[in-house]
Design a protein around this motif. Sequence first.
Motif, PDB file in Angstrom:
ATOM      1  N   MET A 204      -5.407   0.497   6.137  1.00  0.00           N
ATOM      2  CA  MET A 204      -5.085   1.569   7.275  1.00  0.00           C
ATOM      3  C   MET A 204      -3.579   2.274   6.598  1.00  0.00           C
ATOM      4  O   MET A 204      -3.575   3.454   6.566  1.00  0.00           O
ATOM      5  N   ALA A 205      -2.783   1.338   6.340  1.00  0.00           N
ATOM      6  CA  ALA A 205      -1.452   1.827   5.652  1.00  0.00           C
ATOM      7  C   ALA A 205      -1.649   2.619   4.430  1.00  0.00           C
ATOM      8  O   ALA A 205      -0.824   3.532   4.304  1.00  0.00           O
ATOM      9  N   ASN A 206      -2.659   2.242   3.655  1.00  0.00           N
ATOM     10  CA  ASN A 206      -2.821   2.923   2.258  1.00  0.00           C
ATOM     11  C   ASN A 206      -3.032   4.420   2.972  1.00  0.00           C
ATOM     12  O   ASN A 206      -2.791   5.404   1.931  1.00  0.00           O
ATOM     13  N   TRP A 207      -4.173   4.405   3.819  1.00  0.00           N
ATOM     14  CA  TRP A 207      -4.568   5.947   4.112  1.00  0.00           C
ATOM     15  C   TRP A 207      -3.634   6.779   4.873  1.00  0.00           C
ATOM     16  O   TRP A 207      -3.527   8.149   4.662  1.00  0.00           O
ATOM     17  N   ILE A 208      -2.620   5.946   5.809  1.00  0.00           N
ATOM     18  CA  ILE A 208      -1.709   6.604   6.113  1.00  0.00           C
ATOM     19  C   ILE A 208      -0.864   7.296   5.370  1.00  0.00           C
ATOM     20  O   ILE A 208      -0.154   8.412   5.297  1.00  0.00           O
ATOM     21  N   ALA A 209      -0.399   6.375   4.287  1.00  0.00           N
ATOM     22  CA  ALA A 209       0.696   6.857   3.038  1.00  0.00           C
ATOM     23  C   ALA A 209       0.033   7.952   2.429  1.00  0.00           C
ATOM     24  O   ALA A 209       0.436   8.933   1.989  1.00  0.00           O
TER      25      ALA A 209
ATOM     26  N   GLN B  73       0.841  -1.248   0.004  1.00  0.00           N
ATOM     27  CA  GLN B  73       0.129   0.059   0.043  1.00  0.00           C
ATOM     28  C   GLN B  73       0.681   1.319   0.004  1.00  0.00           C
ATOM     29  O   GLN B  73       0.568   2.212  -0.726  1.00  0.00           O
ATOM     30  N   PHE B  74       1.896   1.241   0.699  1.00  0.00           N
ATOM     31  CA  PHE B  74       2.651   2.525   0.326  1.00  0.00           C
ATOM     32  C   PHE B  74       3.317   2.331  -0.761  1.00  0.00           C
ATOM     33  O   PHE B  74       3.604   3.802  -1.218  1.00  0.00           O
ATOM     34  N   MET B  75       4.045   1.189  -1.524  1.00  0.00           N
ATOM     35  CA  MET B  75       4.156   1.377  -2.820  1.00  0.00           C
ATOM     36  C   MET B  75       3.204   1.974  -3.904  1.00  0.00           C
ATOM     37  O   MET B  75       3.646   2.903  -4.607  1.00  0.00           O
ATOM     38  N   GLN B  76       1.921   1.602  -3.754  1.00  0.00           N
ATOM     39  CA  GLN B  76       0.887   2.413  -4.573  1.00  0.00           C
ATOM     40  C   GLN B  76       0.965   3.892  -4.183  1.00  0.00           C
ATOM     41  O   GLN B  76       0.742   4.648  -5.321  1.00  0.00           O
ATOM     42  N   GLN B  77       0.911   4.464  -2.772  1.00  0.00           N
ATOM     43  CA  GLN B  77       0.751   5.703  -2.708  1.00  0.00           C
ATOM     44  C   GLN B  77       1.799   6.515  -3.155  1.00  0.00           C
ATOM     45  O   GLN B  77       1.713   7.777  -3.477  1.00  0.00           O
ATOM     46  N   PHE B  78       3.253   5.889  -2.905  1.00  0.00           N
ATOM     47  CA  PHE B  78       4.358   6.733  -3.219  1.00  0.00           C
ATOM     48  C   PHE B  78       4.602   6.629  -4.623  1.00  0.00           C
ATOM     49  O   PHE B  78       5.808   7.148  -5.044  1.00  0.00           O
ATOM     50  N   THR B  79       3.890   6.248  -5.468  1.00  0.00           N
ATOM     51  CA  THR B  79       3.992   6.509  -7.044  1.00  0.00           C
ATOM     52  C   THR B  79       3.692   7.882  -7.151  1.00  0.00           C
ATOM     53  O   THR B  79       4.553   8.382  -8.344  1.00  0.00           O
ATOM     54  N   GLY B  80       3.111   8.691  -6.672  1.00  0.00           N
ATOM     55  CA  GLY B  80       2.815  10.014  -6.967  1.00  0.00           C
ATOM     56  C   GLY B  80       1.354  10.323  -7.629  1.00  0.00           C
ATOM     57  O   GLY B  80       0.768  11.306  -7.765  1.00  0.00           O
ATOM     58  N   MET B  81       0.611   9.011  -7.835  1.00  0.00           N
ATOM     59  CA  MET B  81      -0.686   9.056  -8.412  1.00  0.00           C
ATOM     60  C   MET B  81      -1.736   9.987  -7.657  1.00  0.00           C
ATOM     61  O   MET B  81      -2.465  10.608  -7.959  1.00  0.00           O
ATOM     62  N   THR B  82      -1.718   9.716  -6.434  1.00  0.00           N
ATOM     63  CA  THR B  82      -2.582  10.408  -5.424  1.00  0.00           C
ATOM     64  C   THR B  82      -2.571  11.837  -5.558  1.00  0.00           C
ATOM     65  O   THR B  82      -3.522  12.470  -5.605  1.00  0.00           O
ATOM     66  N   VAL B  83      -1.195  12.649  -5.557  1.00  0.00           N
ATOM     67  CA  VAL B  83      -1.135  14.040  -5.686  1.00  0.00           C
ATOM     68  C   VAL B  83      -1.735  14.515  -7.206  1.00  0.00           C
ATOM     69  O   VAL B  83      -2.393  15.479  -7.214  1.00  0.00           O
ATOM     70  N   ILE B  84      -1.869  13.525  -8.291  1.00  0.00           N
ATOM     71  CA  ILE B  84      -2.259  13.924  -9.451  1.00  0.00           C
ATOM     72  C   ILE B  84      -3.860  14.135  -9.237  1.00  0.00           C
ATOM     73  O   ILE B  84      -4.559  15.072  -9.970  1.00  0.00           O
ATOM     74  N   MET B  85      -4.272  13.148  -8.526  1.00  0.00           N
ATOM     75  CA  MET B  85      -5.745  13.381  -8.212  1.00  0.00           C
ATOM     76  C   MET B  85      -6.187  14.345  -7.599  1.00  0.00           C
ATOM     77  O   MET B  85      -7.269  15.032  -7.697  1.00  0.00           O
TER      78      MET B  85
END
Length: 474
Positions: A391-396, A258-270
């Motif tokens: 929970m890790a997804n949302w913390i990241a 989940q940290f790998m998914q979030q730290f791609t940077g896609m979240t900030v684009i959205m």
Amino acid sequence: MNTALNATRTNRQTLLVCFLAALAGLLFGLDMGVIAGALPFIAREFTLTSHHQEIVVSTMMFGAAIGALLSGPLSSLWGRKKSLLTGAVLFILGSVGCAVAQSMGILSLSRLILGLAVGVASFTAPLYLSEIAPERIRGSMISLYQLMITIGILAAFVSDTALSAGGHWRWMLGIITFPALVLFLGVLTLPESPRWLAMKDKNQLAETVLKLLRSSDRDAQRELAQIRESVKVKQRGLQLFRCNANFRRSTWLGVLLQFMQQFTGMTVIMYYAPKIFEIAGFATTREQMWGTVIAGLTNVLATFIAIGLVDRWGRKPILKLGFSGMAICMAILGYMFHTGIASVSAQYAAVTVLLIFIVGFAMSAGPLIWVLCSEIQPLAGRDFGVTCSTMANWIANLIVGATFLSLIDAIGSANTFWLYAVLNLICVVLTLHFVPETKNISLEHIERNLMLGLPLRRIGQPASHHGGIHSAAK
């Protein structure tokens, strides 16, 4: 012919059930997407600084982390269906609160409630789908959840664009109420998870559900026998985490994924799409909003690649391809922001690279991380393990959402995007060394390999004949 007709009927029923469950992803996506278009207007309405904007955005992620933490016990005690209903009610309350908020405090509180809803949905929906879908289409069905997230993001971007001309940010946030009502009514028609029913010794009901969802009564009875064997190991996730090193490995792998998914940077684009288009040289609100719509549409279409390939190519090859492509795109964007985007052709080149990045995420880390996190946890600790990873997804997510604008202010746009390029390269290395291939392997076989102590990258191989699923209890 009757058998073929029966198979078609039950397969359609399975698809319908999975689609209704995946509607939770639509609400998830709407919540992610609407804030991107509404944030500039909210900032003007309440005179918010960059830090205050990060608070408004990230409050939802904080609530989602809490919601994910509570979802494990809730889902175990009440069942998957009632947990999804709870999420739908929270979606309704939160979206109405956002629409009528008269201060940043009320808005943030309502975003917190929406976060609780998203946390419950992001835990329960993939878990429910993994337990409802037959193993041959399990990856595709869980990817359907991610598809619904992308459709929700696109729908939010379209509605934001339509409402932006009049600055109607309250409608942007409040419109989520209507699909939340649809979700609530849809979930009322869903069956309970047969695995959860078997865990509660409701085997007759579990068999009835499986006969409804499988192609033949024989398939249903065979799967029920496997489930009944596996649920002899009761849920005791925290105890298992303390005493079983193999379960700790799968739990930490879920957190890492989940940290790998979030730290791609896609979240900030959205979350900050208009801001990114502004950095790329698109000055007007109209240009920025249409840019977000194009980004959202690309996200939706590329998710079909994952749905089509996840059960053919497998999880690991697609992840390696996706992380590599995203690293290259982030490096190019960083270089373009470093040298400056002075011409129209450079602006559109930057947008093209950004869209390729989105394709890389939507076909790989976006859906496949959720697929893997629902597959790798042993039954005895599945609720606990999926709770930790969600929970890790949302913390990241919180970390990324709460730092992006500050990073740009502190180190500049170019260095920020180069940082994400490096993080994507790290994800490639982690995928090679730790991520298993799980296509066409039953959850019981994955569990057996894990508990036999196989390296994490090998727990998706066909299970050996020595040892057994009861090793989970050791």
